[in-house]
Each structure stands twice: as structure tokens, then as C-alpha cells.
Design a protein around this motif. Structure first.
Motif, PDB file in Angstrom:
ATOM      1  N   LEU A 229       0.844  -1.198   0.000  1.00 43.61           N
ATOM      2  CA  LEU A 229       0.000   0.000   0.000  1.00 43.61           C
ATOM      3  C   LEU A 229       0.884   1.255   0.000  1.00 43.61           C
ATOM      4  N   CYS A 230       1.970   1.188   0.762  1.00 39.13           N
ATOM      5  CA  CYS A 230       2.910   2.318   0.811  1.00 39.13           C
ATOM      6  C   CYS A 230       3.430   2.644  -0.587  1.00 39.13           C
ATOM      7  N   GLU A 231       3.709   1.599  -1.367  1.00 42.02           N
ATOM      8  CA  GLU A 231       4.255   1.842  -2.708  1.00 42.02           C
ATOM      9  C   GLU A 231       3.267   2.606  -3.569  1.00 42.02           C
ATOM     10  N   VAL A 232       2.003   2.253  -3.434  1.00 45.95           N
ATOM     11  CA  VAL A 232       0.992   2.921  -4.249  1.00 45.95           C
ATOM     12  C   VAL A 232       0.716   4.340  -3.735  1.00 45.95           C
ATOM     13  N   LEU A 233       0.780   4.499  -2.399  1.00 47.59           N
ATOM     14  CA  LEU A 233       0.421   5.801  -1.821  1.00 47.59           C
ATOM     15  C   LEU A 233       1.611   6.737  -1.623  1.00 47.59           C
ATOM     16  N   ASP A 236       6.318   5.439   3.426  1.00 48.67           N
ATOM     17  CA  ASP A 236       7.478   4.603   3.715  1.00 48.67           C
ATOM     18  C   ASP A 236       7.153   3.587   4.804  1.00 48.67           C
ATOM     19  N   VAL A 237       7.232   2.295   4.449  1.00 45.61           N
ATOM     20  CA  VAL A 237       6.789   1.251   5.383  1.00 45.61           C
ATOM     21  C   VAL A 237       7.695   1.135   6.602  1.00 45.61           C
ATOM     22  N   LYS A 238       8.973   1.461   6.443  1.00 46.22           N
ATOM     23  CA  LYS A 238       9.860   1.344   7.611  1.00 46.22           C
ATOM     24  C   LYS A 238       9.386   2.279   8.715  1.00 46.22           C
ATOM     25  N   THR A 239       9.001   3.462   8.304  1.00 49.38           N
ATOM     26  CA  THR A 239       8.545   4.436   9.296  1.00 49.38           C
ATOM     27  C   THR A 239       7.142   4.089   9.787  1.00 49.38           C
ATOM     28  N   VAL A 240       6.323   3.511   8.905  1.00 46.47           N
ATOM     29  CA  VAL A 240       4.997   3.054   9.349  1.00 46.47           C
ATOM     30  C   VAL A 240       5.190   2.004  10.443  1.00 46.47           C
ATOM     31  N   MET A 244       4.090   2.186  14.304  1.00 48.27           N
ATOM     32  CA  MET A 244       3.188   1.190  14.905  1.00 48.27           C
ATOM     33  C   MET A 244       3.856   0.507  16.088  1.00 48.27           C
ATOM     34  N   GLY A 245       5.115   0.099  15.883  1.00 50.74           N
ATOM     35  CA  GLY A 245       5.812  -0.739  16.863  1.00 50.74           C
ATOM     36  C   GLY A 245       6.073  -0.045  18.185  1.00 50.74           C
ATOM     37  N   ARG A 435       8.992   1.318   0.029  1.00 50.45           N
ATOM     38  CA  ARG A 435       9.761   2.527   0.321  1.00 50.45           C
ATOM     39  C   ARG A 435       9.306   3.715  -0.539  1.00 50.45           C
ATOM     40  N   GLY A 436       8.032   4.051  -0.460  1.00 47.37           N
ATOM     41  CA  GLY A 436       7.540   5.205  -1.210  1.00 47.37           C
ATOM     42  C   GLY A 436       8.035   6.498  -0.575  1.00 47.37           C
ATOM     43  N   ARG A 437       8.278   7.526  -1.426  1.00 46.10           N
ATOM     44  CA  ARG A 437       8.742   8.804  -0.867  1.00 46.10           C
ATOM     45  C   ARG A 437       8.165   9.935  -1.703  1.00 46.10           C
TER      46      ARG A 437
END
Ligand code: UGA
Length: 476
Positions: A229-233, A236-240, A244-245, A435-437
Motif C-alpha cells: 500500500l505504501c508503494e501505491v500511496l 514509507d513502510v519502515k517508518t509506518v 506502529m511498533g 519505500r515510497g517517498r
């Protein structure tokens, strides 16, 4: 101190046997493979596991640990018999329990007093009861006393010894106080160090194991879905995952997006759970979705490679990492191995490197694969480099040297070990996982003309390509 037989010297059996000996028990490890037993007597381990060699050597030297092929003799000499045999995936995806029941029959045939039969291998809920019935049936009217228990393992390959010595918990599933007391004695040092002990019924213990693995696998599939989803939107999943964590109710572990889970446990156990849940009339929709998301994630990695190296036939791809995760030479259900096979099937030449798993991989992979001396040797002249396992040594590559050695500066980082900004700065075309930016265009910004023609063509192919096009004009 208890006298123990460990039936099976595979991964679980050997680690458990050696560590229980280290706790002060007398352990006889039994295997049907005579060559393996001879090698073990000489201190040669059948697989690589950090610090296990030391524990084995020390306990053999101190007389607490021995190896044999004589199962009847070992059973007669022990009060506690752990079953740690293989439970491979059967034809329909269910766990194949043939070795478990064969062990139960041999135990029944060699009883010479009270025995506690402890199931250590991961087995579907209800197996403990079936083992009990099998032994009872064979003993017929001979009133020999015995108990059955479940004591699931929670060891991670690569840190199994540490996991055994300092576990988060020990699960003891029994149907009698006597069996519970014996198992508590087996784990005495942990008991004394106040490790939480979950004492429960056999079937509850069996389900705890599957539920734990399935939950961890679900966490991985969940974050992989968020990554896509991050790639499409353009997020950045690492920061997501970090965001969350930090919530203590969620926790940061098992939230690393990547190519999907592999190895000898999660794929097999999630599948077995899905099957026995269906058979029980209570399908697990979440676990079934986890399996499906995981299967697709691996295919997405291949689609990503194809998007960056469109003409794979005749191209050369470097694949770094063949073990299913770092710190092990286990290649079962490994992403690296799968990608090498898929690349070969699409006509690409493959150069590969792994710090410890190449010997094992060479047996499985076609002869046409080039096994390189190191990461740089693998990269020479390649049209793209894929990082499939996050070995530490892959995290610190000299990127300038790598770019000069590669035929084309293309990196597919399926483990997100490199910062996309750094890769861009070093002149690579690259793709990670999630890793979307995307930075929104502002009024007055100039749009790079090159981005436009690619937009429609690529967007219609894969979500990943679409995401890349969205990012065009920003970082990579
Ligand atoms: C797993 C469990 O972690 C152990 O608790 C359990 O005892 C063991 O299975 C088992 O049933 O015997 P293991 O298979 O050794 O241990 O490896 P993990 O470290 O759990 O990794 C499994 C897979 O998940 C690997 O492919 C890894 O790359 C992947 N993974 C893990 C992710 O993709 N993301 C993560 O955040 C964590």
C-alpha cells in the motif's frame, strides 16, 4: 536430573538434547542415520547453528550427552522420551505424522517401567491424544504406566541455543500431576531463574505453538500488505512499522516488510493450522489470508526484478543471500533459492553468493548457476543485483565499488537494508519493499519531461511500476 532419550537429531532434537544435558540431565540422542550418529560422536554437527558445537562438545566430554542408533536400548534406559522427529508437509499440505507414530510404537514395544512421552515436534492439535491411544492400544492388557505430554519449542534458527537457555516462556502440556512434576524437574534451572512456565493440558499446549507461529506470520503478512500500500500511496513502510511498533500493545518485532516469510516453520505451520482448522469445521480466515499474501509477496519480488530488468532472457542477475534468513545455512523455503529458480526459468543467467549456504544450495540448484567468491564477484557485469537475505556483510557493501562492477547499476533490495536516498545518491536505479517517498508537486514546480511517457505504460503493468512512476521526479 532426569534420564532422557531424545528421539531425532534434527534441528529441534539436537538443540534440545544438548541444552537439556547442559541443564544437568543425562541425555541419549537417537537417530536412525548411522553416519550422522558417528559424525556427532566426533563432534561434527549436521548443520550450522551458532554456539551449538560448544554445548555439544562440553556435554559429551562431561558424560551427560551421548549419541546412538539403538532406540530400544535408549528407551529402556530413560524415564523421559522426547519425540523430536521430522513432521514434513504431506501431499495435501497437512503435517505428515508417520515418524511420530512409528516412534510411539517403538516406545510401546520397549517399555520396562513408567515412561513420560513428550511430544516436541510441532504436531496438529489432537496428536498427543492419538499418541496416547496408540501406546495404550499396543500395551493391551499390560498395565504399564506411562504419560503423554506436549512441550512445544519456540527456537529461532541462528539463536536457538540462546533462545533455549533464556526463553520467554516454557509451555508444559500434561494430563497428570506426575508428568507435570517430571517436566518441571527437566527444566529445573529455568524454573529456578523464574522463567514463566505455562502449565496446561496437552491440546492447549499443542495449539499455543501453532497460534504463536501463525500470529507472527500474520504480523509479517500484515506489514507486507501495508508495504504494498505504501508503494501505491508514496509512504514509507519502515517508518509506518516504527510508528506502529512503538505502541507497546503492538511491539516492534516481526514488522519488517520484505519478500515474505520462509524457512522450515512458518510456511509449514500456517498451512497445517489452516488445514486442521478447516477439518475442525472452524476455518481460520486470517491464517488463510496470511498464507495467500505471503505467496503473492514472493511473486511481487519477481515482478519488481522484471520491472527494473525488463529483458531477463540473456541478462545476468546477481543474487545475494540463499539461506532463508541470516545466521543459518538452512535453505528450506528460501526466497533466494526461489528467485534463482524463477530467474533461470525466465532465461536469465545467475551469479550468486551466500556466506554459509552455498554448499547446501549447490545440491539443490542447477549446475549452470555461478557460485561467487564474494558479493563483489557476484556483481561483476550483472544487469541487476538482488539482495535476498539480510546478512550483516551485505549491509556494509562498498556501494561505489559495487556500481563500478555491475554492468548496470540496478539494485533490488528485498530486505530494505539500504536507505533509498543513499542508493539514489550513489547512482543506482533501485527498488525496496514499501519505500515510497512521494513529495507532492507544488505550484510552480517543474515536472521532469522524462516522467510523462512512462506513466501510462508502466502504471498499467504492476502496482509497483505505478508507484515508481508516481515517485519519478523525487528521489529515485
Ligand atoms: C520461527 C519462530 O520465530 C520460532 O519462535 C519457532 O520456534 C520456529 O519458527 C519454529 O517453529 O521452529 P525461524 O523459522 O527460525 O523461527 O525464523 P524466524 O526468525 O521466525 O523467521 C521466519 C521467517 O520470517 C524468515 O523468512 C524471516 O525472514 C521472516 N521475517 C521475520 C520477516 O519477513 N519479517 C520479520 O519481521 C521477521
Amino acid at each position: 536430573m532426569q534420564k532422557i532419550t531424545m528421539l531425532g537429531t534434527g534441528y529441534v532434537g539436537l538443540v534440545t538434547g544438548a541444552c537439556l544435558a547442559d541443564f544437568g540431565n543425562r541425555v541419549i540422542c537417537v537417530d536412525t542415520d548411522a553416519d550422522k550418529v558417528e559424525a556427532l560422536k566426533l563432534g561434527k554437527l549436521p548443520f550450522y547453528e551458532f554456539s551449538l558445537g560448544e554445548v555439544v562438545t562440553r556435554n559429551v566430554a562431561e558424560g551427560r550427552l551421548s549419541f546412538t542408533t539403538d532406540l530400544p536400548g535408549a528407551i529402556r534406559a530413560s524415564k523421559v522420551i522426547f519425540i523430536a522427529v521430522g513432521t514434513p508437509t504431506g501431499e495435501g499440505g497437512e503435517a505428515d505424522l508417520a515418524q511420530v507414530f512409528s516412534a510411539a510404537r517403538t516406545i510401546a514395544a520397549n517399555m520396562n517401567g513408567y515412561k513420560l512421552v513428550v511430544q516436541k515436534s510441532t504436531v496438529p492439535v489432537g496428536t498427543g491424544e492419538r499418541v496416547l491411544r496408540t501406546i495404550e492400544g499396543l500395551l493391551k492388557r499390560k498395565k504399564l504406566p506411562f504419560d503423554v505430554a506436549s512441550n512445544p519449542e519456540f527456537l529461532r534458527e541462528g539463536s536457538a541455543v540462546e533462545d533455549f537457555m533464556r526463553p520467554d516462556r516454557v509451555v508444559i502440556g500434561t494430563w497428570s500431576k506426575k508428568a507435570e512434576a517430571i517436566l518441571s524437574e527437566v527444566y529445573r534451572p529455568l524454573y529456578l531463574s523464574e522463567t514463566p512456565m505455562v502449565k496446561t493440558s496437552v491440546q492447549t499446549a499443542e495449539l499455543i505453538k501453532y497460534a504463536s507461529n501463525a500470529f507472527l506470520a500474520t504480523k509479517i503478512s500484515f506489514i507486507n500488505e501495508m508495504a504494498n500500500l505504501c508503494e501505491v500511496l508514496g509512504a514509507d513502510v519502515k517508518t509506518v512499522a516504527k510508528g506502529m511498533g512503538l505502541d507497546k500493545r503492538i511491539g516492534p518485532k516481526f514488522l519488517h516488510a520484505g519478500p515474505g516469510y520462509g524457512g522450515s516453520c512458518f510456511p509449514k505451520d500456517t498451512m497445517a493450522l489452516a488445514i486442521f482448522a478447516r477439518e475442525a469445521g472452524m476455518p481460520s480466515r486470517i491464517v488463510e489470508a496470511t498464507i495467500e499474501v505471503n505467496r503473492e509477496q514472493r511473486l511481487r519480488m519477481m515482478a519488481t526484478i522484471q520491472a527494473l530488468v525488463p529483458r531477463l532472457r540473456g541478462s545476468t542477475i546477481a543474487v545475494l543471500g540463499l539461506s532463508f534468513k541470516p545466521m543459518t545455512d538452512d535453505i528450506r523455503d528460501s526466497v533466494g533459492i526461489d528467485l534463482v529458480r524463477m530467474l533461470r526459468a525466465r532465461g536469465a543467467k545467475v551469479r550468486t553468493f551466500d556466506p554459509v549456504a552455498m554448499e547446501r544450495a549447490a545440491v539443490e540448484l542447477p549446475k549452470t548457476i555461478y557460485f561467487a567468491k564474494d558479493s563483489y564477484d557476484a556483481a561483476k557485469g550483472a544487469d541487476g543485483l538482488v539482495i535476498a537475505t539480510e546478512w550483516n556483510e551485505f549491509r556494509m557493501l562498498d556501494l561505489g565499488k559495487l556500481r563500478r562492477l555491475l554492468g548496470r547499476p540496478v539494485v533490488i533490495d528485498t530486505r530494505n537494508i539500504y536507505d533509498p536516498i543513499v542508493l539514489t545518491a550513489e547512482g543506482f536505479r533501485h527498488e525496496g519493499v514499501g519505500r515510497g517517498r512521494r513529495v507532492p508537486a507544488r505550484a510552480g514546480d517543474k515536472v521532469k519531461p522524462a516522467a510523462r511517457p512512462a506513466r501510462n505504460a508502466a502504471a498499467s503493468k504492476t502496482p509497483k511500476a505505478a508507484a515508481r512512476v508516481r515517485r519519478a521526479g523525487t528521489a529515485s
